[in-house]
Motif scaffolding. Structure first.
Motif, PDB file in Angstrom:
ATOM      1  N   PRO A   1       5.950   3.163  16.006  1.00 52.96           N
ATOM      2  CA  PRO A   1       6.685   2.330  15.047  1.00 52.96           C
ATOM      3  C   PRO A   1       5.940   2.203  13.723  1.00 52.96           C
ATOM      4  O   PRO A   1       4.706   2.225  13.673  1.00 52.96           O
ATOM      5  CB  PRO A   1       6.779   0.980  15.764  1.00 52.96           C
ATOM      6  CG  PRO A   1       6.626   1.299  17.212  1.00 52.96           C
ATOM      7  CD  PRO A   1       5.692   2.464  17.280  1.00 52.96           C
ATOM      8  N   GLU A   2       6.708   2.055  12.669  1.00 55.73           N
ATOM      9  CA  GLU A   2       6.130   1.939  11.340  1.00 55.73           C
ATOM     10  C   GLU A   2       5.241   0.703  11.234  1.00 55.73           C
ATOM     11  O   GLU A   2       4.196   0.730  10.587  1.00 55.73           O
ATOM     12  CB  GLU A   2       7.256   1.861  10.316  1.00 55.73           C
ATOM     13  CG  GLU A   2       6.788   1.769   8.877  1.00 55.73           C
ATOM     14  CD  GLU A   2       7.963   1.701   7.922  1.00 55.73           C
ATOM     15  OE1 GLU A   2       7.814   1.080   6.858  1.00 55.73           O
ATOM     16  OE2 GLU A   2       9.035   2.252   8.248  1.00 55.73           O
ATOM     17  N   SER A   3       5.642  -0.390  11.886  1.00 56.91           N
ATOM     18  CA  SER A   3       4.839  -1.614  11.845  1.00 56.91           C
ATOM     19  C   SER A   3       3.473  -1.400  12.494  1.00 56.91           C
ATOM     20  O   SER A   3       2.464  -1.952  12.036  1.00 56.91           O
ATOM     21  CB  SER A   3       5.585  -2.755  12.541  1.00 56.91           C
ATOM     22  OG  SER A   3       5.870  -2.421  13.897  1.00 56.91           O
ATOM     23  N   THR A   4       3.435  -0.606  13.571  1.00 51.79           N
ATOM     24  CA  THR A   4       2.168  -0.307  14.235  1.00 51.79           C
ATOM     25  C   THR A   4       1.262   0.513  13.323  1.00 51.79           C
ATOM     26  O   THR A   4       0.060   0.257  13.204  1.00 51.79           O
ATOM     27  CB  THR A   4       2.417   0.457  15.548  1.00 51.79           C
ATOM     28  OG1 THR A   4       3.192  -0.361  16.425  1.00 51.79           O
ATOM     29  CG2 THR A   4       1.103   0.815  16.223  1.00 51.79           C
ATOM     30  N   GLU A   5       1.857   1.501  12.660  1.00 53.07           N
ATOM     31  CA  GLU A   5       1.078   2.331  11.746  1.00 53.07           C
ATOM     32  C   GLU A   5       0.515   1.493  10.595  1.00 53.07           C
ATOM     33  O   GLU A   5      -0.654   1.645  10.217  1.00 53.07           O
ATOM     34  CB  GLU A   5       1.961   3.450  11.198  1.00 53.07           C
ATOM     35  CG  GLU A   5       1.232   4.417  10.283  1.00 53.07           C
ATOM     36  CD  GLU A   5       2.091   5.583   9.886  1.00 53.07           C
ATOM     37  OE1 GLU A   5       1.872   6.124   8.776  1.00 53.07           O
ATOM     38  OE2 GLU A   5       2.978   5.964  10.669  1.00 53.07           O
ATOM     39  N   ASN A   6       1.313   0.591  10.063  1.00 51.76           N
ATOM     40  CA  ASN A   6       0.838  -0.274   8.978  1.00 51.76           C
ATOM     41  C   ASN A   6      -0.277  -1.198   9.448  1.00 51.76           C
ATOM     42  O   ASN A   6      -1.220  -1.496   8.707  1.00 51.76           O
ATOM     43  CB  ASN A   6       1.997  -1.104   8.422  1.00 51.76           C
ATOM     44  CG  ASN A   6       2.995  -0.259   7.645  1.00 51.76           C
ATOM     45  OD1 ASN A   6       2.652   0.822   7.164  1.00 51.76           O
ATOM     46  ND2 ASN A   6       4.220  -0.725   7.546  1.00 51.76           N
TER      47      ASN A   6
ATOM     48  N   MET B   1       0.814  -1.210   0.000  1.00 52.49           N
ATOM     49  CA  MET B   1       0.000   0.000   0.000  1.00 52.49           C
ATOM     50  C   MET B   1       0.851   1.265   0.000  1.00 52.49           C
ATOM     51  O   MET B   1       0.458   2.282  -0.578  1.00 52.49           O
ATOM     52  CB  MET B   1      -0.940  -0.012   1.208  1.00 52.49           C
ATOM     53  CG  MET B   1      -2.093  -0.988   1.072  1.00 52.49           C
ATOM     54  SD  MET B   1      -3.297  -0.829   2.389  1.00 52.49           S
ATOM     55  CE  MET B   1      -2.317  -1.376   3.794  1.00 52.49           C
ATOM     56  N   GLU B   2       1.998   1.237   0.693  1.00 53.36           N
ATOM     57  CA  GLU B   2       2.841   2.438   0.747  1.00 53.36           C
ATOM     58  C   GLU B   2       3.315   2.823  -0.647  1.00 53.36           C
ATOM     59  O   GLU B   2       3.265   3.997  -1.036  1.00 53.36           O
ATOM     60  CB  GLU B   2       4.044   2.183   1.668  1.00 53.36           C
ATOM     61  CG  GLU B   2       4.991   3.368   1.786  1.00 53.36           C
ATOM     62  CD  GLU B   2       4.343   4.601   2.383  1.00 53.36           C
ATOM     63  OE1 GLU B   2       4.783   5.710   2.070  1.00 53.36           O
ATOM     64  OE2 GLU B   2       3.363   4.443   3.150  1.00 53.36           O
ATOM     65  N   VAL B   3       3.769   1.840  -1.426  1.00 57.41           N
ATOM     66  CA  VAL B   3       4.196   2.103  -2.800  1.00 57.41           C
ATOM     67  C   VAL B   3       2.988   2.518  -3.638  1.00 57.41           C
ATOM     68  O   VAL B   3       3.084   3.413  -4.485  1.00 57.41           O
ATOM     69  CB  VAL B   3       4.878   0.857  -3.396  1.00 57.41           C
ATOM     70  CG1 VAL B   3       5.151   1.041  -4.891  1.00 57.41           C
ATOM     71  CG2 VAL B   3       6.175   0.568  -2.654  1.00 57.41           C
ATOM     72  N   GLN B   4       1.840   1.878  -3.391  1.00 57.00           N
ATOM     73  CA  GLN B   4       0.627   2.205  -4.142  1.00 57.00           C
ATOM     74  C   GLN B   4       0.259   3.677  -3.973  1.00 57.00           C
ATOM     75  O   GLN B   4      -0.070   4.370  -4.946  1.00 57.00           O
ATOM     76  CB  GLN B   4      -0.531   1.328  -3.661  1.00 57.00           C
ATOM     77  CG  GLN B   4      -1.853   1.584  -4.382  1.00 57.00           C
ATOM     78  CD  GLN B   4      -1.821   1.123  -5.815  1.00 57.00           C
ATOM     79  OE1 GLN B   4      -1.212   0.104  -6.107  1.00 57.00           O
ATOM     80  NE2 GLN B   4      -2.450   1.862  -6.704  1.00 57.00           N
ATOM     81  N   ARG B   5       0.326   4.199  -2.742  1.00 60.64           N
ATOM     82  CA  ARG B   5      -0.035   5.597  -2.491  1.00 60.64           C
ATOM     83  C   ARG B   5       0.914   6.543  -3.223  1.00 60.64           C
ATOM     84  O   ARG B   5       0.495   7.577  -3.747  1.00 60.64           O
ATOM     85  CB  ARG B   5      -0.025   5.877  -0.987  1.00 60.64           C
ATOM     86  CG  ARG B   5      -1.197   5.258  -0.238  1.00 60.64           C
ATOM     87  CD  ARG B   5      -1.292   5.815   1.170  1.00 60.64           C
ATOM     88  NE  ARG B   5      -0.169   5.396   1.988  1.00 60.64           N
ATOM     89  CZ  ARG B   5      -0.154   4.287   2.724  1.00 60.64           C
ATOM     90  NH1 ARG B   5      -1.210   3.489   2.722  1.00 60.64           N
ATOM     91  NH2 ARG B   5       0.894   3.970   3.466  1.00 60.64           N
ATOM     92  N   LYS B   6       2.197   6.203  -3.269  1.00 63.33           N
ATOM     93  CA  LYS B   6       3.161   7.064  -3.947  1.00 63.33           C
ATOM     94  C   LYS B   6       2.949   7.044  -5.458  1.00 63.33           C
ATOM     95  O   LYS B   6       3.060   8.078  -6.123  1.00 63.33           O
ATOM     96  CB  LYS B   6       4.576   6.612  -3.598  1.00 63.33           C
ATOM     97  CG  LYS B   6       4.911   6.824  -2.122  1.00 63.33           C
ATOM     98  CD  LYS B   6       6.274   6.260  -1.757  1.00 63.33           C
ATOM     99  CE  LYS B   6       6.554   6.456  -0.268  1.00 63.33           C
ATOM    100  NZ  LYS B   6       7.849   5.885   0.147  1.00 63.33           N
ATOM    101  N   ILE B   7       2.640   5.868  -5.987  1.00 62.40           N
ATOM    102  CA  ILE B   7       2.367   5.775  -7.418  1.00 62.40           C
ATOM    103  C   ILE B   7       1.088   6.545  -7.763  1.00 62.40           C
ATOM    104  O   ILE B   7       1.011   7.216  -8.800  1.00 62.40           O
ATOM    105  CB  ILE B   7       2.251   4.300  -7.844  1.00 62.40           C
ATOM    106  CG1 ILE B   7       3.615   3.603  -7.718  1.00 62.40           C
ATOM    107  CG2 ILE B   7       1.732   4.176  -9.268  1.00 62.40           C
ATOM    108  CD1 ILE B   7       3.594   2.130  -8.053  1.00 62.40           C
ATOM    109  N   GLU B   8       0.089   6.465  -6.889  1.00 62.01           N
ATOM    110  CA  GLU B   8      -1.144   7.222  -7.102  1.00 62.01           C
ATOM    111  C   GLU B   8      -0.850   8.708  -7.187  1.00 62.01           C
ATOM    112  O   GLU B   8      -1.429   9.427  -8.013  1.00 62.01           O
ATOM    113  CB  GLU B   8      -2.127   6.964  -5.962  1.00 62.01           C
ATOM    114  CG  GLU B   8      -2.783   5.601  -5.987  1.00 62.01           C
ATOM    115  CD  GLU B   8      -3.664   5.390  -4.766  1.00 62.01           C
ATOM    116  OE1 GLU B   8      -4.033   6.402  -4.131  1.00 62.01           O
ATOM    117  OE2 GLU B   8      -3.972   4.244  -4.444  1.00 62.01           O
TER     118      GLU B   8
END
Length: 243
Positions: A178-183, A116-123
């Motif tokens: 933490p990034e894992s918590t946010e994800n 999803m993180e890459v998806q948002r940047k591509i969007e």
């Protein structure tokens, strides 16, 4: 039906309608008057609907999202846009008596293979290309213009894999979660978009042993543009997530 048409044309009209109903006109000139030049039937013979304008000057119509391209000096958030639907299936948007220039926003149908993180940047990059305006795309997505410039550069030089956080770590505040918590918060939100922040906070604690406050969840939702149930449902449907 054939018998009815035969009776209508051969009996009813000549023997009754023409003799008893038809009236000879007093003049052979036409009684029709031309329309005034300032009268536009296309603006009158329409079906009108209204939609609420969102903070980023977008609105939904016919299960699609549109952004207002017309330059507006002030915010028209929560105002009504008038949709005029023509009989040929086309429509136009008006604010007051002003016709608006609009662009359809196309949502991705599935999550990118890198997450999803890459998806948002591509969007963000695709929206900037679609609108031809990086500043407007940054406002809609909720990021800076420099971020979109960076995403474009990385895509051109390294491809989508270069956008992954594991290869391009972001600078994070010492006090951030933490990034894992946010994800995990985003993942659970999209699986159950109907839940509120308090319910999600309890679920994280009981099922995943993660302690965060409801205000932290709301801040993440706001940053990810998931701060309303409608936005969460829309994102889940766009990513084909079963809810």
């Amino acid at each position: 039906m054939d018998a009815a048409n035969s009776y209508l044309q051969g009996t009813f009209i000549p023997n009754y309608w023409d003799k008893n109903i038809t009236v000879q006109s007093k003049t052979i000139s036409s009684a029709f008057k031309p329309l005034p030049p300032e009268l536009d039937l296309n603006a009158i013979c329409v079906q009108k609907e209204y939609r609420t304008i969102r903070r980023d000057h977008t609105f939904s119509f016919d299960n699609k999202m549109y952004v207002i391209d017309s330059p507006i000096r002030y915010s028209i958030e929560n105002q009504k846009v008038e949709i005029r639907c023509q009989f040929d299936g086309t429509f136009s948007a008006y604010f007051g008596h002003r016709r608006l220039d609009i662009t359809e926003l196309v949502e991705p149908r599935k999550t990118h293979e890198y997450g999803m993180e890459v998806q948002r940047k591509i969007e963000a990059v695709e929206l900037a290309q679609q609108l031809g305006n990086i500043a407007k795309a940054a406002r809609i997505i909720g990021c800076s213009r420099q971020s979109i410039y960076t995403y474009q550069q990385v895509l051109e030089t390294e491809g989508a894999i270069g956008l992954k956080r594991i290869n391009k770590p972001l600078k994070r505040s010492k006090n951030s979660i933490p990034e894992s918590t946010e994800n995990k918060i985003i993942e659970l939100t999209l699986k159950d978009p109907h839940t509120n922040a308090l319910q999600l906070m309890k679920s994280l604690k009981q099922e995943h042993d993660i302690s965060v406050s409801s205000s932290t969840i709301q801040n993440i939702w706001k940053r990810e543009q998931l701060n309303t149930k409608a936005l969460r449902l829309k994102r889940s449907q766009a990513l084909n997530i079963d809810v």
